[in-house]
Design an enzyme around this catalytic site. Structure first.
Site, short mmCIF file in Angstrom:
data_model
loop_
_atom_site.label_atom_id
_atom_site.label_comp_id
_atom_site.label_asym_id
_atom_site.label_seq_id
_atom_site.Cartn_x
_atom_site.Cartn_y
_atom_site.Cartn_z
N ASP A 30 22.77 -28.54 52.78
CA ASP A 30 23.30 -28.80 54.11
C ASP A 30 24.15 -30.07 54.14
OD1 ASP A 30 21.70 -29.61 57.32
OD2 ASP A 30 23.77 -29.12 56.77
N ASP A 215 30.28 -28.47 57.60
CA ASP A 215 28.83 -28.38 57.71
C ASP A 215 28.30 -27.07 57.16
OD1 ASP A 215 26.44 -28.82 60.45
OD2 ASP A 215 26.22 -28.44 58.31
#
Ligand SMILES: N#Cc1c(N)n[nH]c1N1CCCC1
Length: 325
Positions: A30, A215
């Site tokens: 992430d 992201d």
């Protein structure tokens, strides 16, 4: 060294096998957060369920971090918390010999039910690491000095395994040029300027948000609310549904191509309209992969965009680059 880890596709995340103290867990890589946390044997057995759970007592290289703790809350309301230690963490072939590993003693229900995911490996900047009393380095920051090149790449695919690679840019993975933009890491994200967008090939200036983050931990493409409204104005039958939590439209609708500017150089990264639908929500209604960011100043460019491109995250000169593939 040069390493690669092949994440398993799961509609909302890309998981990669990570070895911690000799125990292998599948973690969600992430770039939008900076904590490396794992399901652990400290959790209740009902929380652990089918997950792999890290057991520090079985690692010969585990080192406690007495008195340290962590607690994270993500934008979707999910969260986790617990204690901290250090261990040998290996991804693909890059090894961090003393990496901060965050042991979950509490996880929210969405993590319990996401059985493919045994925790997260944050690839953002450590200034947003949640460890108290002192934030600790991410895995990438730990291995950076040892890498041939101070980079990692993300090659995410639709419903097929993607690949994260640390230490090299595999130029056979993309075509044409790499469009690189400087990153401002002061908010802890891979954040860059993005002030324009395109709908059906026509470019417009974005009067709202002026930056975006890359992201990999978010599925959708969250743009300025005005931009989302302008986009769905061109999708017949679309509506903003509170029950669905965003814009929905008839699955038969014609969806135009949508593009967002990456950096101030003018490069517009485009998603074909046919790749914009994120999910069917029943009765022939579809939920769009492009949604509003709810009024925040930052746009969040998640997997809907990133899986169309090959992405290079450069921790040496703090830049972000994408190329067609
Ligand atoms: N919300 C959210 C979010 C984000 N913007 N990046 N990563 C996220 N999550 C990782 C695990 C759960 C949510």
């Amino acid at each position: 060294g040069e390493v690669s880890a092949t994440p398993e596709p799961n509609e909302s995340e890309y998981l990669s096998p990570v070895s911690i103290g000799g125990q292998t867990l599948n973690l969600d890589f992430d770039t939008g957060s900076a904590d490396l946390w794992v399901f652990s044997t400290s959790l209740s057995s009902s929380s652990i369920g089918q997950h792999a759970a890290f057991d520090p007592s079985k690692s010969s290289t585990w080192e406690d971090y007495p008195g340290a703790s962590w607690q994270i809350m993500y934008g979707d309301g999910s969260g986790a918390s617990g204690t901290v230690g250090f261990d040998v963490v290996e991804v693909g072939g890059a090894t961090a010999s003393r990496q901060a590993v965050e042991i979950a003693t509490k996880v929210s229900s969405s993590f319990v039910s996401d059985v493919n995911n045994d925790g997260l490996l944050g690839l953002g900047f450590s200034k947003i690491n949640t460890i108290e009393p002192q934030p600790q380095k991410t895995f990438f920051e730990s291995v950076l000095p040892k890498l041939d090149q101070p980079v990692f790449t993300a090659d995410l695919e639709d419903d097929a395994a993607g690949t994260y690679e640390f230490g090299r840019v595999d130029t056979t993975k993309y075509t044409g040029m790499l469009h690189v933009t400087p990153v401002d890491s002061s908010n802890g994200f891979w954040e860059f300027a993005s002030t324009a967008y395109s709908i059906g090939g026509t470019t417009y200036q974005n009067s709202g948000a002026s930056t975006a983050i890359a992201d990999t931990g978010t599925s959708l493409l969250l743009v300025d609310d005005n931009v989302a409204q302008a986009f769905y104005a061109q999708v017949q039958g679309s509506q903003l549904s509170r029950t669905a939590g965003g814009y929905v439209y008839p699955c038969s609708a014609q969806v135009p191509d949508f593009g967002v500017q990456i950096g101030s150089s003018g490069f517009i990264a485009t998603i074909p309209g046919s790749d914009i639908t994120f999910a069917e929500v029943g009765q022939g209604t579809c939920f769009g992969g492009v949604q509003g960011n709810g009024g925040g100043g930052i746009q969040i460019f998640g997997d809907v965009l990133l899986k169309q491109y090959f992405a290079v995250f450069n921790g040496g000169n703090e830049s972000f680059g994408i190329a067609a593939k």
